[in-house]
Each structure stands twice: as structure tokens, then as C-alpha cells.
Scaffold this motif. Sequence first.
Motif, short mmCIF file in Angstrom:
data_model
loop_
_atom_site.label_atom_id
_atom_site.label_comp_id
_atom_site.label_asym_id
_atom_site.label_seq_id
_atom_site.Cartn_x
_atom_site.Cartn_y
_atom_site.Cartn_z
N PRO A 1 11.04 11.36 11.08
CA PRO A 1 9.81 11.02 11.79
C PRO A 1 9.09 9.86 11.12
O PRO A 1 9.12 9.71 9.89
CB PRO A 1 8.98 12.31 11.71
CG PRO A 1 9.54 13.06 10.55
CD PRO A 1 11.00 12.72 10.50
N PRO A 2 8.45 8.97 11.90
CA PRO A 2 7.85 7.76 11.33
C PRO A 2 6.56 8.05 10.55
O PRO A 2 5.71 8.83 10.98
CB PRO A 2 7.58 6.88 12.55
CG PRO A 2 7.41 7.85 13.68
CD PRO A 2 8.34 9.00 13.37
N LEU A 3 6.43 7.38 9.41
CA LEU A 3 5.24 7.43 8.57
C LEU A 3 4.84 6.00 8.25
O LEU A 3 5.60 5.26 7.63
CB LEU A 3 5.51 8.19 7.27
CG LEU A 3 4.42 8.13 6.19
CD1 LEU A 3 3.16 8.86 6.65
CD2 LEU A 3 4.93 8.72 4.87
N VAL A 4 3.66 5.57 8.70
CA VAL A 4 3.17 4.22 8.46
C VAL A 4 2.23 4.25 7.25
O VAL A 4 1.31 5.07 7.18
CB VAL A 4 2.43 3.66 9.69
CG1 VAL A 4 1.93 2.24 9.40
CG2 VAL A 4 3.34 3.66 10.91
N LEU A 5 2.46 3.33 6.30
CA LEU A 5 1.64 3.24 5.09
C LEU A 5 0.65 2.10 5.22
O LEU A 5 0.98 1.03 5.72
CB LEU A 5 2.52 3.00 3.86
CG LEU A 5 3.71 3.94 3.64
CD1 LEU A 5 4.39 3.62 2.31
CD2 LEU A 5 3.28 5.40 3.69
N CYS A 6 -0.58 2.33 4.74
CA CYS A 6 -1.63 1.31 4.75
C CYS A 6 -2.09 1.07 3.33
O CYS A 6 -2.70 1.96 2.69
CB CYS A 6 -2.82 1.77 5.60
SG CYS A 6 -2.44 2.05 7.33
N HIS A 7 -1.82 -0.12 2.81
CA HIS A 7 -2.19 -0.44 1.43
C HIS A 7 -3.69 -0.67 1.29
O HIS A 7 -4.42 -0.85 2.28
CB HIS A 7 -1.41 -1.66 0.93
CG HIS A 7 -1.70 -2.94 1.66
ND1 HIS A 7 -2.83 -3.70 1.42
CD2 HIS A 7 -1.02 -3.61 2.63
CE1 HIS A 7 -2.82 -4.78 2.17
NE2 HIS A 7 -1.73 -4.75 2.93
N GLY A 8 -4.16 -0.70 0.06
CA GLY A 8 -5.56 -0.91 -0.23
C GLY A 8 -5.92 -2.37 -0.38
O GLY A 8 -5.16 -3.27 -0.04
N GLY A 9 -7.08 -2.60 -0.92
CA GLY A 9 -7.63 -3.93 -1.09
C GLY A 9 -9.14 -3.87 -0.86
O GLY A 9 -9.84 -3.25 -1.65
N PRO A 10 -9.59 -4.38 0.29
CA PRO A 10 -8.87 -5.27 1.21
C PRO A 10 -8.60 -6.64 0.58
O PRO A 10 -9.24 -7.00 -0.40
CB PRO A 10 -9.83 -5.41 2.41
CG PRO A 10 -11.18 -5.08 1.85
CD PRO A 10 -10.98 -4.15 0.71
N GLY A 11 -7.62 -7.32 1.13
CA GLY A 11 -7.25 -8.63 0.61
C GLY A 11 -6.02 -8.61 -0.27
O GLY A 11 -5.64 -9.66 -0.80
N MET A 12 -5.40 -7.45 -0.44
CA MET A 12 -4.17 -7.35 -1.23
C MET A 12 -2.97 -7.30 -0.29
O MET A 12 -3.09 -7.42 0.92
CB MET A 12 -4.22 -6.11 -2.13
CG MET A 12 -5.21 -6.22 -3.27
SD MET A 12 -5.23 -4.74 -4.30
CE MET A 12 -3.53 -4.76 -4.93
N TRP A 13 -1.82 -7.10 -0.88
CA TRP A 13 -0.57 -6.96 -0.14
C TRP A 13 -0.03 -5.55 -0.34
O TRP A 13 -0.58 -4.77 -1.12
CB TRP A 13 0.44 -7.99 -0.64
CG TRP A 13 0.73 -7.85 -2.12
CD1 TRP A 13 1.70 -7.10 -2.71
CD2 TRP A 13 -0.02 -8.44 -3.20
NE1 TRP A 13 1.63 -7.20 -4.09
CE2 TRP A 13 0.57 -8.02 -4.41
CE3 TRP A 13 -1.14 -9.29 -3.25
CZ2 TRP A 13 0.09 -8.41 -5.65
CZ3 TRP A 13 -1.62 -9.68 -4.50
CH2 TRP A 13 -0.99 -9.25 -5.68
N ASP A 14 1.03 -5.23 0.36
CA ASP A 14 1.62 -3.90 0.24
C ASP A 14 2.24 -3.71 -1.15
O ASP A 14 3.06 -4.51 -1.59
CB ASP A 14 2.71 -3.69 1.29
CG ASP A 14 3.45 -2.39 1.07
OD1 ASP A 14 2.90 -1.35 1.45
OD2 ASP A 14 4.56 -2.43 0.48
N TYR A 15 1.81 -2.65 -1.84
CA TYR A 15 2.35 -2.28 -3.15
C TYR A 15 2.89 -0.85 -3.11
O TYR A 15 3.06 -0.21 -4.16
CB TYR A 15 1.24 -2.39 -4.22
CG TYR A 15 -0.05 -1.71 -3.80
CD1 TYR A 15 -0.20 -0.34 -3.87
CD2 TYR A 15 -1.10 -2.46 -3.28
CE1 TYR A 15 -1.36 0.28 -3.43
CE2 TYR A 15 -2.26 -1.86 -2.84
CZ TYR A 15 -2.38 -0.48 -2.92
OH TYR A 15 -3.53 0.14 -2.48
N LEU A 16 3.14 -0.36 -1.88
CA LEU A 16 3.49 1.05 -1.71
C LEU A 16 5.00 1.29 -1.63
O LEU A 16 5.43 2.34 -1.18
CB LEU A 16 2.79 1.60 -0.46
CG LEU A 16 1.25 1.56 -0.53
CD1 LEU A 16 0.64 1.98 0.80
CD2 LEU A 16 0.73 2.45 -1.65
#
Length: 281
Positions: A22-37
Motif C-alpha cells: 500500500p502507498p505511503l507518501v512522505l513529507c519532509h520538514g523545513g520548510p525550504g529543505m529537501w527530502d532527507y527521509l
Amino acid sequence: MAVVVRTEDGCRLWADQAGAGPPLVLCHGGPGMWDYLGPVARLLDDRVRVIRWDQRGCGRSERRGPYTVDRFVADLDAVREQLGGPRVAVLGHSWGAHLALRYALDHPERVSHLVYVSGTGIDPERGWHPHYERNLRRRLEPHRDRWEALEAGPHTPAVEREQAVLQWSADFADPDTALRHAEDMATPWLGLNRDCNRAVNAEVKRELREADLAARCRALDLPVLIIDGPEDIRPRSGVDSLHQALSNCERVSLPGSGHLPWVESPYDFRLAVTTFIDATA
């Protein structure tokens, strides 16, 4: 596998997906950063299909605005529609936890589960913030002079990276490994979008003051898991108002971990997420 998601206003978003299930979408922090997950994806991709993305203007995504919460919610919906399908689980970290929550409030029929990791809650007074500032300076004490000198000097990419590594080291509980973990987050260095950071943070503050998010949360009818690290320099009491407002919510605290609990408590983090998704599938 890296792919490009194109939003309805033509912005190109970098995305990646791995695993099956099943799909799991990740949302990285920041704001203004890139995906580090990526480490989160590797912990979970034997159980779910993990979808990561760089938010608009950040990292490998196209550097263009507008930088608004509604625009980021729409971008997340484009990622969901093009890669996830009609209904997905969403996991957000830090600012990304707020983004995931807003997405679930706006589009509850498109979300099966919400995992809210190390967010800062919905308290309009942001009472956690003075404690955060004090805790940040306390934990940075061995590097504080250098950190302050970098802040006062010219912001070249090298300076910006060094300062970020020092500041991010405060997000880990163990001082012996904190700098190494922060270096890992900063590698590769994709640069910070400070315009995005300022605009979105200012809007979130206004939203917390002016919108009744607690009432919207009380009406939210989907399973929510809050994951905290008790050693986070952002006091976890800031999330109490969110926890109390949600009718179908579990909360897990992972001992010995700070703001990025999957780094310092990977087994327990994986267990918490997979147990939650399996139990409420």
C-alpha cells in the motif's frame, strides 16, 4: 526509482518511489529543505510502497513559487494522484507533519492513515517556541561560538552548510553521534530555500492564530499516529492540543531519541509505524 511529477501549474517536482504494498507518501520538514527521509523509506519499503518528494522550490524540484501552504497541499495532491492512487497513507516530519495534517483535513477521503512525526502541534500561542530557543542554545553549547559566528558572517554555500550541520546536531539526543548524524542529513548538500522558509513559516503562524484547526481536527475521521522523541528540543507538550483534538489517535514516545526518532530508535520507529498501519488497514 526517481521520477518527475508535474503539477497543474507546470512545476516539476522530484519524486522517488521504492518497495511494494500500500502507498505511503512522505513529507519532509523545513520548510525550504529537501527530502532527507531515505532512511525512513529503507525501514519501511519491505511493507509499503514509499513515495518521497522534494517540495516546490527545494532540493531537486523546480525552484519556483508560490510558497504557500495551500500550494504545497495541492502539490502533495499531485504527487498522490500521479504516484499513489486514489487513497494513500501520509507520513510527515516536523513542518512536513503540519503539511500532512493540513492535507488530511482538506482531503480526508484521499488519506487512509496519518503519521505525524515530531510536529509542533496546533497551539495558536506557539508556547513551545521559547523553550525550543533555550534548549537549542543549551545543546549547542560546545559549538555555540562557531555557530553564532557563522550566522553573523556572509552566507556562502559552505558557510550555510556548516551552520546547518551544527544546528541540526542539536536535534539528536546523543552528543557523541549528533554531528555525524547531522553530516549525513547534509550530504549531499542541496541548499536551503530561505524565501520558502520565511513565507511558509509566517503563513503557518497566521493560520494557527486565525483558523480553528482544533475544530477541524475534532471532525477528522481517520486513524492518526503521533510519534515523538522525548529528547526533542521542541517540547512535546506543544503537541498535546493536537492529540486532545483528534478522536482516533495513538501517541508513541520513543525513548532515547530526539527530533529524528527513526535515526536513534530505528527498530521501535519501524515497529510503531508498521503496527499502526497493519492494525488500522
